[in-house]
Write an enzyme that holds these catalytic residues in place. Structure first.
Site, mmCIF file in Angstrom:
data_model
loop_
_atom_site.group_PDB
_atom_site.id
_atom_site.type_symbol
_atom_site.label_atom_id
_atom_site.label_comp_id
_atom_site.label_asym_id
_atom_site.label_seq_id
_atom_site.Cartn_x
_atom_site.Cartn_y
_atom_site.Cartn_z
ATOM 1 N N LYS A 178 131.132 53.597 26.899
ATOM 2 C CA LYS A 178 132.188 54.127 26.036
ATOM 3 C C LYS A 178 132.098 55.658 26.101
ATOM 4 O O LYS A 178 131.215 56.266 25.504
ATOM 5 C CB LYS A 178 132.004 53.643 24.591
ATOM 6 N N GLU A 253 119.483 60.664 23.456
ATOM 7 C CA GLU A 253 119.455 62.072 23.871
ATOM 8 C C GLU A 253 120.328 62.823 22.877
ATOM 9 O O GLU A 253 121.556 62.745 22.935
ATOM 10 C CB GLU A 253 120.017 62.225 25.290
ATOM 11 N N CYS A 287 123.513 70.799 25.056
ATOM 12 C CA CYS A 287 122.431 70.475 24.119
ATOM 13 C C CYS A 287 121.200 71.328 24.377
ATOM 14 O O CYS A 287 120.354 71.462 23.510
ATOM 15 C CB CYS A 287 122.088 69.003 24.240
ATOM 16 N N GLU A 384 122.850 73.886 15.453
ATOM 17 C CA GLU A 384 123.416 74.175 16.774
ATOM 18 C C GLU A 384 124.775 74.839 16.566
ATOM 19 O O GLU A 384 125.615 74.273 15.876
ATOM 20 C CB GLU A 384 123.733 72.854 17.478
HETATM 21 P P1 NAP Z 1 129.072 62.901 18.916
HETATM 22 O O1 NAP Z 1 130.120 63.257 17.951
HETATM 23 O O2 NAP Z 1 127.796 62.320 18.423
HETATM 24 O O3 NAP Z 1 129.775 61.939 19.954
HETATM 25 C C1 NAP Z 1 129.085 61.379 21.045
HETATM 26 C C2 NAP Z 1 129.642 60.007 21.332
HETATM 27 O O4 NAP Z 1 129.424 59.168 20.204
HETATM 28 C C3 NAP Z 1 131.141 59.974 21.607
HETATM 29 O O5 NAP Z 1 131.413 59.029 22.607
HETATM 30 C C4 NAP Z 1 131.697 59.521 20.269
HETATM 31 O O6 NAP Z 1 132.937 58.865 20.368
HETATM 32 C C5 NAP Z 1 130.639 58.540 19.851
HETATM 33 N N1 NAP Z 1 130.654 58.205 18.423
HETATM 34 C C6 NAP Z 1 131.310 58.818 17.416
HETATM 35 N N2 NAP Z 1 131.099 58.146 16.252
HETATM 36 C C7 NAP Z 1 130.290 57.104 16.541
HETATM 37 C C8 NAP Z 1 129.715 56.059 15.764
HETATM 38 N N3 NAP Z 1 129.902 55.953 14.449
HETATM 39 N N4 NAP Z 1 128.917 55.169 16.395
HETATM 40 C C9 NAP Z 1 128.693 55.257 17.719
HETATM 41 N N5 NAP Z 1 129.221 56.225 18.515
HETATM 42 C C10 NAP Z 1 129.993 57.139 17.924
HETATM 43 O O7 NAP Z 1 128.618 64.144 19.779
HETATM 44 P P2 NAP Z 1 129.540 65.166 20.564
HETATM 45 O O8 NAP Z 1 130.095 66.144 19.610
HETATM 46 O O9 NAP Z 1 130.494 64.450 21.449
HETATM 47 O O10 NAP Z 1 128.472 65.837 21.526
HETATM 48 C C11 NAP Z 1 127.755 66.950 21.177
HETATM 49 C C12 NAP Z 1 126.344 66.592 20.753
HETATM 50 O O11 NAP Z 1 125.689 65.917 21.818
HETATM 51 C C13 NAP Z 1 125.522 67.802 20.459
HETATM 52 O O12 NAP Z 1 124.737 67.623 19.330
HETATM 53 C C14 NAP Z 1 124.642 67.921 21.699
HETATM 54 O O13 NAP Z 1 123.453 68.625 21.466
HETATM 55 C C15 NAP Z 1 124.418 66.501 22.045
HETATM 56 N N6 NAP Z 1 124.037 66.353 23.457
HETATM 57 C C16 NAP Z 1 122.764 65.974 23.745
HETATM 58 C C17 NAP Z 1 122.364 65.857 25.064
HETATM 59 C C18 NAP Z 1 120.964 65.440 25.410
HETATM 60 O O14 NAP Z 1 120.749 65.041 26.539
HETATM 61 N N7 NAP Z 1 120.023 65.479 24.507
HETATM 62 C C19 NAP Z 1 123.268 66.120 26.086
HETATM 63 C C20 NAP Z 1 124.571 66.507 25.751
HETATM 64 C C21 NAP Z 1 124.927 66.612 24.422
HETATM 65 P P3 NAP Z 1 134.329 59.618 20.075
HETATM 66 O O15 NAP Z 1 134.410 60.700 21.076
HETATM 67 O O16 NAP Z 1 135.324 58.554 20.268
HETATM 68 O O17 NAP Z 1 134.256 60.124 18.669
#
Ligand code: NAP
Length: 483
Positions: A178, A253, A287, A384
């Site tokens: 997804k 992650e 990240c 962040e």
């Molecule tokens: P996010 O809001 O957590 O979204 C990530 C994914 O989770 C999306 O596919 C999102 O879907 C989905 N999601 C949203 N609500 C959910 C729920 N209730 N249950 C399950 N999945 C759900 O994060 P983001 O804003 O896209 O990404 C940025 C974050 O990712 C930052 O904190 C960054 O540090 C972290 N990140 C970490 C790494 C690593 O390797 N550690 C790498 C890259 C990014 P929708 O888009 O449909 O809402």
């Protein structure tokens, strides 16, 4: 062919392009202009259950192949990704906003994980354990965990999928993915190439739509055995808790709050180059981005001036326009968060060295920004920023720098610059992070273990260790040997 030939507006389940049951869709925008690029199905639990069934069926065929057979097909997938690198990069640039060169670089980076795990999959060994019985033998083997659910973010729309998919396929697993709703086209383009490369239908399925419904099905469906997630710590914690309630394996992650420390004895030009790459790549939306830049007082002013000059050299604009080196932020909320962090710093005594404002009144562009006089009560110290803001914190001693760096619940990446060997080891060993860049601002490669500690998650992606998360150990006691 062009990038639009890779833009698919339906999901891939069991090798078929499908709509949502109710026909609903979600629009996907170009963040540079706000224009609609296209739409994808808004799917929920029922479609996810069907995708899990398709993956389960494909898992039988895929896991029964020899590692060499899987390797050959995965190398074809790697080749397909590289053959279409330019177009896939442009598609990614259009839906996500990062500069074209960075987007094309991401395709190669993602593809490298497919090749790496194609090869690593041939080296999944087990053990023959010395038996305590004369007439029995003990084997410990490794088996693929089964059907894997992957939920991925928008900031690396290809690579965050490719490094999970590579490991899953290399281990013999099938996947339901997804992708983030903001950037689903890159995922669907990979699904098309998985087909083209000749992997069994259903080995890689993509469902787009309601995150909470899709995640609920992944957590509760007994046919799915593992969930791998990249995204925010908040969602990751909720997802991990739901998944483990149903005894699913999890890899998380999550977010970071990377310190980037510059000591008095650093090579200042190298430190500036490292900070530029670590801070402003992807407009600060990674990240592992430097989030807090800690500079020792002896070089603080010189570093601030050099960093500001370098930041002013970036060209902000639409990622697909010539010469652009910094694209837009993903959406209006992301832009507002950067503004909020800058405003908070200024209200508490921060001083702008360069930038600090939006660029233009269309899209979500923000100037590459440097703010000095940062203090630990300011927002960027705790959260962040996920944007192009470099807050400069001044420090006096090594002890103080290490204590400040570790003063966070996160533990993903950290960086420091020094030319003293003893300090390099001392500081590296004391920093409580999963990844450390010593005199380096970019550390990711498919051959090294990527992952965080503390609130930054659990599990490892890439490297020889990356397969472990997709394997289960199996013990066999073999008796009845007749001697
Ligand atoms: P996010 O809001 O957590 O979204 C990530 C994914 O989770 C999306 O596919 C999102 O879907 C989905 N999601 C949203 N609500 C959910 C729920 N209730 N249950 C399950 N999945 C759900 O994060 P983001 O804003 O896209 O990404 C940025 C974050 O990712 C930052 O904190 C960054 O540090 C972290 N990140 C970490 C790494 C690593 O390797 N550690 C790498 C890259 C990014 P929708 O888009 O449909 O809402």
């Amino acid at each position: 062919m062009g990038w639009t030939d890779h833009l698919h507006e339906r999901c891939m389940i069991g090798g078929l392009w499908v709509e949502a049951d109710g026909g609903e869709t979600i629009a996907v925008n170009d963040p540079s202009t706000g224009e609609v690029l296209g739409s994808v199905p808004k799917m929920g639990r029922a479609e996810t259950a069907r995708a899990i069934d398709a993956a389960q069926a494909a898992f039988g065929e895929w896991s029964a192949m020899t590692a060499a057979e899987r390797c050959a097909l995965m190398l074809k997938l790697h080749q397909a990704l590289m053959d279409h690198q330019a177009d896939l990069g442009e598609l990614l640039c259009r839906e996500m906003g990062k500069p074209l060169a960075e987007a094309r670089g991401e395709i190669a980076y993602g593809a490298a994980f497919v090749r790496w795990f194609a090869e690593e999959g041939r080296r999944i060994y087990g053990d023959a354990i010395p038996s305590p019985w004369r007439d029995k033998r003990i084997l410990a083997t490794q088996a693929p965990v089964g059907v894997v659910g992957a939920i991925t973010p928008w900031n690396f729309p290809n690579a965050m999928i490719a490094r999970k998919l590579g490991a899953a396929l290399g281990a013999g697993c099938a996947m339901v993915c997804k992708p983030a709703s903001a950037t689903p086209f890159s995922a669907l383009a990979v699904a098309a190439l998985v087909e083209e490369a000749g992997l069994p239908k259903g080995v890689f399925n993509v469902v787009t739509g309601s995150a909470s419904a899709i995640a609920a099905e992944m957590c509760e469906n007994p046919k799915l055995r593992k969930i791998t997630f990249t995204g925010s710590t908040e969602i990751g914690k909720e997802l991990a808790s739901n998944a483990t309630r149903h005894m699913k394996r999890v890899s998380m992650e999550l977010g970071g709050n990377a310190p980037f420390i510059v000591f008095d004895d650093a090579d200042l030009d190298a430190a500036v180059a490292g900070a530029m790459a670590s801070k402003y790549r992807n407009s600060g939306q990674t990240c592992v981005c430097a989030n807090r830049i800690l500079v020792q007082s002896g070089v603080h002013d010189a570093f601030a001036a050099k960093l500001a000059r370098a930041a002013e050299g970036l060209k902000v604009g639409r990622g697909y326009d010539e010469g652009v080196t910094q694209g837009p932020l993903i959406d209006a909320a992301a832009l507002e968060k950067v503004e909020e962090h800058v405003a908070d710093m200024l209200a508490k005594g921060g001083e702008i060295v360069t930038g600090g404002a939006r660029v233009g009144n269309q899209g979500t562009f923000f100037q590459p920004t440097v703010v000095k006089n940062a203090t630990t009560d300011m927002k960027p110290f705790r959260e962040e920023t996920f944007g192009p803001l470099a807050p400069l914190f001044r420090f006096e001693t090594e002890e103080e720098a290490v204590a400040m760096a570790n003063d966070t619940p996160y533990g993903l990446a950290c960086y420091f610059y020094t030319r003293e060997l003893g300090r390099a080891f001392r500081v590296m060993e004391r920093l409580q992070f999963g990844m450390v860049g010593v005199n380096e601002g970019i550390i990711s490669t498919e051959v090294a273990p990527f992952g965080g500690v503390k609130d930054s998650g659990m599990g490892t992606e890439g490297s020889k260790y990356g397969l472990d998360d997709y394997l289960v150990r199996k013990y066999a006691l073999i008796g009845g040997l007749g001697f």
